[in-house]
Write a protein that holds these residues in place. Structure first.
Motif, PDB file in Angstrom:
ATOM      1  N   LEU A 159       0.775  -1.270  -0.158  1.00 54.51           N
ATOM      2  CA  LEU A 159      -0.148  -0.012   0.080  1.00 54.51           C
ATOM      3  C   LEU A 159       0.752   1.178  -0.077  1.00 54.51           C
ATOM      4  O   LEU A 159       0.436   2.144  -0.672  1.00 54.51           O
ATOM      5  N   ALA A 160       1.863   1.317   0.865  1.00 53.02           N
ATOM      6  CA  ALA A 160       2.865   2.280   0.756  1.00 53.02           C
ATOM      7  C   ALA A 160       3.522   2.674  -0.456  1.00 53.02           C
ATOM      8  O   ALA A 160       3.235   3.855  -1.047  1.00 53.02           O
ATOM      9  N   LEU A 161       3.885   1.530  -1.362  1.00 56.39           N
ATOM     10  CA  LEU A 161       4.430   1.928  -2.691  1.00 56.39           C
ATOM     11  C   LEU A 161       3.230   2.032  -3.512  1.00 56.39           C
ATOM     12  O   LEU A 161       3.479   3.139  -4.671  1.00 56.39           O
ATOM     13  N   MET A 162       2.073   1.552  -3.558  1.00 55.62           N
ATOM     14  CA  MET A 162       0.999   2.254  -4.393  1.00 55.62           C
ATOM     15  C   MET A 162       0.856   3.710  -4.207  1.00 55.62           C
ATOM     16  O   MET A 162       0.515   4.353  -5.175  1.00 55.62           O
ATOM     17  N   HIS A 185      -1.752  -9.684  -3.161  1.00 55.22           N
ATOM     18  CA  HIS A 185      -1.981  -8.514  -2.206  1.00 55.22           C
ATOM     19  C   HIS A 185      -2.725  -7.252  -2.250  1.00 55.22           C
ATOM     20  O   HIS A 185      -3.527  -6.954  -1.364  1.00 55.22           O
ATOM     21  N   ILE A 186      -3.116  -6.826  -3.410  1.00 50.07           N
ATOM     22  CA  ILE A 186      -3.630  -5.659  -3.649  1.00 50.07           C
ATOM     23  C   ILE A 186      -5.331  -6.194  -3.395  1.00 50.07           C
ATOM     24  O   ILE A 186      -5.987  -5.252  -3.123  1.00 50.07           O
ATOM     25  N   ALA A 207      -7.640   3.382  -1.818  1.00 49.27           N
ATOM     26  CA  ALA A 207      -6.991   2.971  -0.788  1.00 49.27           C
ATOM     27  C   ALA A 207      -5.979   3.666  -0.234  1.00 49.27           C
ATOM     28  O   ALA A 207      -5.892   3.871   0.937  1.00 49.27           O
ATOM     29  N   VAL A 208      -5.330   4.531  -1.070  1.00 44.17           N
ATOM     30  CA  VAL A 208      -4.476   5.410  -0.335  1.00 44.17           C
ATOM     31  C   VAL A 208      -4.982   6.433   0.154  1.00 44.17           C
ATOM     32  O   VAL A 208      -4.615   6.955   1.379  1.00 44.17           O
TER      33      VAL A 208
END
Length: 219
Positions: A159-162, A185-186, A207-208
């Motif tokens: 999620l952080a990399l997204m 994972h996503i 999500a972000v």
């Protein structure tokens, strides 16, 4: 790509304009104030607005307010905001106001030309580009959210990399896993954050924005 840029430091403003033009990008107007930026955006209808956070007269949040107002006037306008520091309340005020075509970078990132240009192009294409340091601080502050606690450590990494705007292949390369594992994972992140597929919401961006909004409430 047509760009309007606002930065109150004349040297940085002209330096950035020269850099962008050298890369073949069309800087159609520059401004030293938020008001001037809005006037230029109305006049030139750019693809991207590149705005400093702190501008005259108060040097607090003029750039963020200009970004929000510009998006209100021209829905879908891509906006990339630059800041010298991680300013959490300002970042979330902007980033929770819409989905896609938004970015928030620290000014030090501009010196890494390829990273800066890649972020600018992602935002112009409707994606997101959030500085890793901004992501790290906001993500840490938002961990108390009950839905976010459902995520595994690896899902938090994804999620952080997204949030930084990376695609699945880039995430897989960064985490040294397969594309299939990232996709799995996503899907799990979407499920744990109660993000059902719809025609109106980009779940990846939602999500972000979910944990950024939670961080804003805690500021």
């Amino acid at each position: 790509m047509r760009i309007v840029m606002a930065e109150d430091d004349p040297l940085l403003r002209e330096g950035l304009a020269l850099l962008l033009r050298a890369e073949g990008l069309d800087v159609v107007a520059t401004a030293g104030t938020a008001e001037g930026a809005l006037e230029a955006i109305d006049a030139h209808e750019p693809d991207v607005a590149l705005l400093d956070v702190r501008m005259p007269p108060t040097h607090t949040d003029e750039g963020i307010r200009a970004a929000v107002e510009a998006r209100r006037r021209r829905p879908g306008l891509a906006v990339l905001v630059l800041s010298a520091y991680v300013e959490q309340s300002f970042a979330t005020e902007l980033l929770t106001g819409g989905v896609g075509g938004l970015g928030y970078l620290l000014k030090e990132r501009v010196g890494r030309v390829e990273e800066f240009l890649d972020a600018l192009r992602r935002v112009a294409a409707g994606g997101t580009a959030i500085d890793p340091e901004v992501v790290a601080q906001l993500f840490t502050r938002s961990r108390q959210d009950t839905r976010l606690e459902r995520l595994s450590p690896r899902e938090r990494d994804v999620l952080a990399l997204m949030a930084e705007g990376l695609g699945n292949s880039a995430i897989a390369e960064r985490l040294v896993v397969t594309d299939g594992a990232v996709h799995k994972h996503i899907r799990s992140i979407f499920a744990k954050l109660d993000l059902a597929p719809t025609d109106r919401v980009d779940r990846r961006v939602a999500a972000v924005l979910h944990y950024l909004e939670d961080a804003r409430r805690r500021v």
